[in-house]
Motif scaffolding. Structure first.
Motif, PDB file in Angstrom:
ATOM      1  N   THR A 265       0.844  -1.195   0.000  1.00  0.00           N
ATOM      2  CA  THR A 265       0.000   0.000   0.000  1.00  0.00           C
ATOM      3  C   THR A 265       0.880   1.245   0.000  1.00  0.00           C
ATOM      4  N   THR A 266       0.270   2.396  -0.291  1.00  0.00           N
ATOM      5  CA  THR A 266       1.035   3.648  -0.245  1.00  0.00           C
ATOM      6  C   THR A 266       1.497   3.943   1.183  1.00  0.00           C
ATOM      7  N   SER A 267       0.683   3.614   2.171  1.00  0.00           N
ATOM      8  CA  SER A 267       1.074   3.802   3.575  1.00  0.00           C
ATOM      9  C   SER A 267       2.323   2.992   3.892  1.00  0.00           C
ATOM     10  N   GLN A 268       2.336   1.744   3.448  1.00  0.00           N
ATOM     11  CA  GLN A 268       3.492   0.888   3.707  1.00  0.00           C
ATOM     12  C   GLN A 268       4.734   1.403   3.006  1.00  0.00           C
ATOM     13  N   THR A 288      -6.450   4.487  14.518  1.00  0.00           N
ATOM     14  CA  THR A 288      -7.532   4.118  15.437  1.00  0.00           C
ATOM     15  C   THR A 288      -8.161   2.793  15.029  1.00  0.00           C
ATOM     16  N   GLN A 289      -7.515   2.103  14.074  1.00  0.00           N
ATOM     17  CA  GLN A 289      -8.078   0.852  13.568  1.00  0.00           C
ATOM     18  C   GLN A 289      -7.025  -0.251  13.562  1.00  0.00           C
ATOM     19  N   ILE A 290      -7.417  -1.430  14.021  1.00  0.00           N
ATOM     20  CA  ILE A 290      -6.494  -2.563  14.067  1.00  0.00           C
ATOM     21  C   ILE A 290      -6.009  -2.920  12.660  1.00  0.00           C
ATOM     22  N   HIS A 291      -6.892  -2.841  11.679  1.00  0.00           N
ATOM     23  CA  HIS A 291      -6.499  -3.152  10.302  1.00  0.00           C
ATOM     24  C   HIS A 291      -5.333  -2.274   9.854  1.00  0.00           C
ATOM     25  N   ASN A 292      -5.420  -0.975  10.132  1.00  0.00           N
ATOM     26  CA  ASN A 292      -4.354  -0.055   9.738  1.00  0.00           C
ATOM     27  C   ASN A 292      -3.082  -0.304  10.541  1.00  0.00           C
ATOM     28  N   LEU A 293      -3.250  -0.650  11.803  1.00  0.00           N
ATOM     29  CA  LEU A 293      -2.100  -0.980  12.637  1.00  0.00           C
ATOM     30  C   LEU A 293      -1.318  -2.147  12.035  1.00  0.00           C
ATOM     31  N   GLU A 294      -2.022  -3.182  11.661  1.00  0.00           N
ATOM     32  CA  GLU A 294      -1.367  -4.355  11.083  1.00  0.00           C
ATOM     33  C   GLU A 294      -0.723  -4.020   9.742  1.00  0.00           C
ATOM     34  N   GLN A 295      -1.378  -3.148   8.979  1.00  0.00           N
ATOM     35  CA  GLN A 295      -0.809  -2.707   7.702  1.00  0.00           C
ATOM     36  C   GLN A 295       0.488  -1.935   7.948  1.00  0.00           C
ATOM     37  N   ASN A 296       0.505  -1.094   8.982  1.00  0.00           N
ATOM     38  CA  ASN A 296       1.712  -0.331   9.302  1.00  0.00           C
ATOM     39  C   ASN A 296       2.867  -1.259   9.674  1.00  0.00           C
ATOM     40  N   ILE A 297       2.567  -2.280  10.455  1.00  0.00           N
ATOM     41  CA  ILE A 297       3.598  -3.250  10.823  1.00  0.00           C
ATOM     42  C   ILE A 297       4.163  -3.919   9.565  1.00  0.00           C
ATOM     43  N   GLY A 298       3.291  -4.180   8.603  1.00  0.00           N
ATOM     44  CA  GLY A 298       3.717  -4.811   7.362  1.00  0.00           C
ATOM     45  C   GLY A 298       4.733  -3.992   6.585  1.00  0.00           C
ATOM     46  N   ALA A 299       4.810  -2.677   6.857  1.00  0.00           N
ATOM     47  CA  ALA A 299       5.775  -1.828   6.160  1.00  0.00           C
ATOM     48  C   ALA A 299       7.211  -2.239   6.451  1.00  0.00           C
ATOM     49  N   LEU A 300       7.435  -2.880   7.587  1.00  0.00           N
ATOM     50  CA  LEU A 300       8.790  -3.297   7.950  1.00  0.00           C
ATOM     51  C   LEU A 300       9.354  -4.344   6.991  1.00  0.00           C
ATOM     52  N   ALA A 301       8.481  -5.012   6.283  1.00  0.00           N
ATOM     53  CA  ALA A 301       8.926  -6.047   5.335  1.00  0.00           C
ATOM     54  C   ALA A 301       9.166  -5.490   3.931  1.00  0.00           C
ATOM     55  N   VAL A 302       8.844  -4.212   3.716  1.00  0.00           N
ATOM     56  CA  VAL A 302       9.005  -3.599   2.392  1.00  0.00           C
ATOM     57  C   VAL A 302      10.435  -3.082   2.250  1.00  0.00           C
ATOM     58  N   LYS A 303      11.144  -3.577   1.266  1.00  0.00           N
ATOM     59  CA  LYS A 303      12.527  -3.168   1.025  1.00  0.00           C
ATOM     60  C   LYS A 303      12.593  -2.266  -0.207  1.00  0.00           C
TER      61      LYS A 303
END
Length: 346
Positions: A265-268, A288-303
């Motif tokens: 995603t663009t956020s990631q 304020t949303q768990i879905h977005n929180l998990e998406q943010n964590i997923g950014a750590l895997a983006v190289k």
């Protein structure tokens, strides 16, 4: 075996004074204030606890969020043995009266704020305590001297500044070593790169990044304005004004194209850009949303490759509109009097 979310988040040393935090934090402001109406308390407690259980243990708040209600919210979320799992950051030195922002670095006020935060959070100590903004009527040494006393008393463990200039950071650091400077930084907001960020790196001070998604623009583009309530302070920000919005949205579409190519995603992509700035940088995206929180964590895997970073930098160079209006205090205009001159005048 697969990688758990907490393993995916990982840990990092913030600054050189010994504080260790999760490599991505959670900004809690939007749960209670400034981005419209407060969100339901029970839902926000669920988000905070989900973050902690996912390895996002670095929580960021301030006594001015609400005011006070955000700290109370976090205090409730930490009940039942959660305190030992988190690194808790809060701030002091700002209040609002009749809609006007007041910045107060008086030692008595700082101490009273700290005592109030400890009570609202329901904790014996604060891990990282920031001056939220810099009081330009007093030398920075006066405020940091009081923070140093709070460290010596065990009420706070580490000291930070938010929106401080390079010279202010140096003067503060000479009184007591700073662990972190909090500043706004994203692929679109780059004003701290010339002087402030190099100074932090030179002195071994950690960099905590707020608004790494450009206050939501890098998540949704121009559509983010459609979701803003009438009380959302972002409505006044130059970047979001009609004369800049369409232009900036076209740039967002270019970011979106890269995200699509990379399968994120663009956020990631935007968060990955921040994570690629160095091992001393910790973004604290708010949600304020768990879905977005998990998406943010997923950014750590983006190289990101050097070529991709360069492409994003080129896009960012075309953004129109500042991050704040002239009424907002930032590091650009917060120099304080020298200690010697202030003592003479006092």
């Amino acid at each position: 075996m697969g990688t758990t979310e907490s393993e995916a988040v990982g840990r990092m040393k913030l600054g050189s004074e010994g504080l260790e935090v999760s490599t991505q934090g959670l900004g809690c402001m939007s749960m209670s204030s400034f981005y419209g109406h407060p969100k339901p308390e029970h839902e926000m407690i669920e988000v905070i606890r989900h973050a902690i259980n996912s390895g996002v243990t670095f929580l960021d708040t301030s006594d001015v969020y609400g005011p006070h209600t955000n700290e109370i919210l976090i205090g409730k979320a930490l009940k039942g043995g959660m305190r030992e799992k988190v690194e808790l950051a809060t701030k002091c030195g700002v209040n609002f009266e009749n809609g006007k922002m007041n910045i107060v670095g008086d030692p008595t006020y700082i101490r009273a704020c700290c005592e109030g935060s400890l009570k609202r959070l329901g904790v014996d100590y604060i891990d990282l305590y920031y001056l939220h903004r810099i009081d330009t009527t007093r030398p920075i040494e006066v405020a940091v001297g009081e923070l140093k006393k709070l460290v010596e008393e065990g009420k706070i463990k580490y000291i930070g500044l938010s929106e401080a200039s390079a010279s202010t950071i140096r003067r503060a650091h000479a009184v007591h070593p700073l662990t972190a400077v909090q500043l706004e930084w994203s692929m679109w907001i780059r004003d701290a790169e010339e002087d402030v960020i190099p100074t932090c790196r030179e002195l071994g001070i950690g960099i905590v990044v707020y608004s790494p998604l450009a206050k939501g623009f890098l998540s949704s583009g121009a559509k983010v304005v459609d979701y803003m309530s009438e009380t959302d302070f972002r409505k006044s920000i130059p970047m979001f004004q009609p004369e800049n919005l369409e232009h900036n949205h076209k740039l967002f579409e270019r970011v979106k194209d890269m995200a699509t190519r990379k399968g994120c995603t663009t956020s990631q992509l935007a968060l990955a850009w921040v994570h690629h700035q160095g091992s001393n940088v910790c973004p604290i995206p708010g949600t304020t949303q768990i879905h977005n929180l998990e998406q943010n964590i997923g950014a750590l895997a983006v190289k990101l490759t050097a070529e991709e970073m360069a492409e994003l930098d080129e896009i960012a160079s075309l953004v129109k509109g500042d991050r704040y209006g002239p009424e907002m205090a930032t590091w650009r205009h917060e120099e304080t009097p020298s200690l010697s001159s202030w003592k003479v005048d006092a």
